[in-house]
Enzyme design. Structure first.
Site, PDB file in Angstrom:
ATOM      1  N   GLU A  96      41.121  39.940  30.522  1.00 22.30           N
ATOM      2  CA  GLU A  96      41.755  39.860  31.849  1.00 22.30           C
ATOM      3  C   GLU A  96      43.087  39.153  31.675  1.00 22.30           C
ATOM      4  O   GLU A  96      43.136  38.057  31.121  1.00 22.30           O
ATOM      5  CB  GLU A  96      40.895  39.077  32.854  1.00 22.30           C
ATOM      6  N   GLU A 144      33.184  35.016  31.840  1.00 20.74           N
ATOM      7  CA  GLU A 144      33.576  33.645  32.227  1.00 20.74           C
ATOM      8  C   GLU A 144      32.360  32.745  32.422  1.00 20.74           C
ATOM      9  O   GLU A 144      32.227  32.072  33.461  1.00 20.74           O
ATOM     10  CB  GLU A 144      34.447  33.675  33.484  1.00 20.74           C
TER      11      GLU A 144
HETATM   12  O1  AHR Z   1      39.811  39.703  38.205  1.00 21.50           O
HETATM   13  C1  AHR Z   1      39.355  38.888  39.243  1.00 21.50           C
HETATM   14  C2  AHR Z   1      38.363  37.841  38.775  1.00 21.50           C
HETATM   15  O2  AHR Z   1      39.027  36.910  37.969  1.00 21.50           O
HETATM   16  C3  AHR Z   1      37.241  38.328  37.898  1.00 21.50           C
HETATM   17  O3  AHR Z   1      36.172  38.808  38.636  1.00 21.50           O
HETATM   18  C4  AHR Z   1      36.856  37.110  37.133  1.00 21.50           C
HETATM   19  O4  AHR Z   1      36.368  37.401  35.860  1.00 21.50           O
HETATM   20  C5  AHR Z   1      38.124  36.269  37.096  1.00 21.50           C
HETATM   21  O5  AHR Z   1      37.872  34.995  37.527  1.00 21.50           O
END
Ligand code: AHR
Length: 524
Positions: free
Chosen positions: A317, A195
């Site tokens: 994610e 990110e």
């Molecule tokens: O999964 C939780 C957080 O969400 C992670 O650390 C990050 O990559 C995202 O913002």
């Protein structure tokens, strides 16, 4: 087609069985020649971050009688194994952007504690590279590492590849051997940061600066081990400083000869308690997939990749996350301990259907995260339970394999206006959310009936051969949409229903309202 509503009493599980239910009709046509693409098993990946109780108190608890000789919780390992986890992303997440991997290797008594600034805890570094590689090996999953592109350098990233993947000779390979691992870990998948467009990221960059740094890191890492697969960071797309389209197209242009995947992230939630909006949110993921697919196509025309595959999309994610985002629940040693309900499970099934429907371009996905932290598995010191979202992942990961089929689905739709509709690029959504896979004669049809009240009687029609034998039927069900599981009380779970005789080219099945059903049979 015009649908008529029949007043029908349908035997369904849970409290839904008590009331007469209006039924509508639908059709699903299956043509085993209409293949979208190979379902890559890596879509059943997961994620372990140094965050809250995911590592410490989750997968690793050396003081627990439940742990093995290396301190890995055996009950967690067993629950993860039943999820058929294919690969696990590590060590972050936001954590990785200030993580220096050398802190987490070597004799444990010499490892130094550090201030961990992403989640505001003390990081002891008692768990690191070798522990994770060994834990993954015991689980039977492939480890997938993310390098620090925030405060880390491209040479630090390259050295990590040398440490994990080079058998012997150079300093960092020899260091691993000295640390008790004579054989390399052969880490195949490497992500270039996390990110990196987000203001919350330590060392965040703009698209141009990230692309340059990531491209040079990719070169050095691949020159160290030419067999690795590189995952570039796409836009986090939910509130970063960057314009996601600018970020993604810049990264794809600059890394078109270097990256194997572009990583995207998405979290959805039901803050306004609006059920239909919520269950439609996985379509936002599909819309972003379409947008990025177009950008990849454009860049691949100009790429020089030799015989390598085009760039694929990796949803590294995804999950439901809103109850513990920000505030006290969003930081510290018990951060992000979200408790999931039944409607969350419907949403996860929607994500999995979406990954399968886009199997030609989505080749990896990682539920975030595996244990305790926005997770399907939840522990305390003596026990664990499986959250509601565990069950769709378990069902798909164990059964939906082979190729994905392009289905014809006809059923009534619900209409939405507002942000979900605009982010999903559509405003009508079928009540039945469907995917199907086909594997050597075996067909697996996954159906989420998102209708709150109505069962949907559905003709499932095979256009290329006849059904044979019986359909095995799995259903995920629960007492109501807000039902949650707890220790010793898993009220939302998968049940196996009576088999359905399947003959000829048509089977009729009634999907109860608010249900996830998987039908598994044969077309010969
Ligand atoms: O999964 C939780 C957080 O969400 C992670 O650390 C990050 O990559 C995202 O913002």
């Amino acid at each position: 087609m015009k649908f008529t509503k029949l007043l029908t009493v349908i035997a369904v599980s849970g409290i839904l069985a008590a009331a007469p239910i209006f039924s509508q009709n639908a059709r699903i046509k299956i043509d085993t020649d209409r293949i979208i693409g190979e379902v890559n098993p890596n879509i059943y990946g997961n994620f372990v971050e140094h965050l809250g109780r995911c590592v410490y108190g989750g997968i690793y608890d050396p003081d627990s009688p439940l742990s093995d000789d290396m301190g890995f919780r055996k009950d967690v390992m067993e629950a993860a194994r039943a999820l058929n986890v294919t690969l696990v992303r590590y060590p972050g997440g936001n954590f990785v952007s200030n993580y220096h991997w050398l802190d987490g290797v070597g004799p444990k008594e010499e490892r130094v504690p550090r201030m961990e600034l992403a989640w505001n805890v003390l990081e002891t570094n008692q768990f690191g590279t070798n522990e994770f590689a060994e834990w993954s090996r015991r689980l039977g999953a492939e480890p997938f590492f993310t390098v620090n592109m925030g405060t880390g350098t491209i040479e630090e990233a390259r050295r990590w590849v040398e440490y994990t993947n080079i058998k012997e000779g150079p300093y960092y390979a020899e260091l691993r051997r000295k640390h008790g691992y004579p054989e390399p870990h052969n880490i195949r998948y490497w992500a270039l940061g996390n990110e990196m467009d987000g203001w919350w990221q330590m060392g965040a960059l703009n698209a141009e600066d990230y692309s340059k740094k990531a491209r040079e890191a990719a070169k050095l890492m691949r020159w160290t081990d030419p067999s690795i697969k590189i995952v570039a960071a796409g836009s986090s797309s939910y509130g970063g400083d960057a314009d996601p389209d600018h970020w993604n197209s810049t990264v794809l242009r600059e890394l078109r000869n270097y990256a194997d995947y572009i990583a995207l992230h998405t979290y959805v939630g039901n803050r306004t308690n609006d059920y239909y909006n919520f269950v439609a949110t996985p379509h936002i993921m599909e819309h972003r997939t379409r947008v990025v697919r177009g950008m990849i196509d454009r860049e691949m025309q100009h790429a020089d990749r030799g015989s390598r595959d085009p760039i694929y999309i990796a949803w590294t994610e995804y999950n439901v996350w809103y109850r513990t985002m920000g505030g006290e629940a969003g930081t510290g040693p018990r951060a992000l301990e979200e408790h999931y309900n039944f409607e969350d499970a419907l949403v996860i099934a929607g994500f999995l259907n979406g990954f399968i429907r886009n199997a030609d371009i989505i080749k990896m996905a990682n539920m975030a995260q595996l244990v305790n932290v926005i997770a399907p598995i939840f522990t305390n010191e003596t026990d664990l339970f499986r959250q509601t979202i565990y069950f769709p992942l378990e069902l798909f990961a164990n059964h939906a394999h082979g190729v994905s089929l392009d289905l014809f689905v006809e059923c009534e739709e619900f209409t939405l206006t507002g942000s979900t509709a605009s982010e999903a690029g559509r405003n009508t959504f079928p009540y039945l959310d469907v995917s199907a896979t086909y594997n050597d004669g075996e067909v697996v049809i996954a159906v989420v009936n998102r209708h709150k009240d109505e069962a949907i009687r559905t003709d499932i029609i095979s256009q290329t051969g006849n059904f044979s034998g019986n359909f095995t039927v799995y259903e995920i069900t629960g007492p109501d949409i807000k039902a949650v599981n707890d220790f010793g009380n898993e009220v939302v779970k998968t049940v196996e229903k009576p088999q359905v005789r399947a003959r000829g080219d048509k089977v009729t099945y009634t999907f109860p309202p608010l249900s996830i059903t998987m039908l598994k049979g044969r077309i010969d």
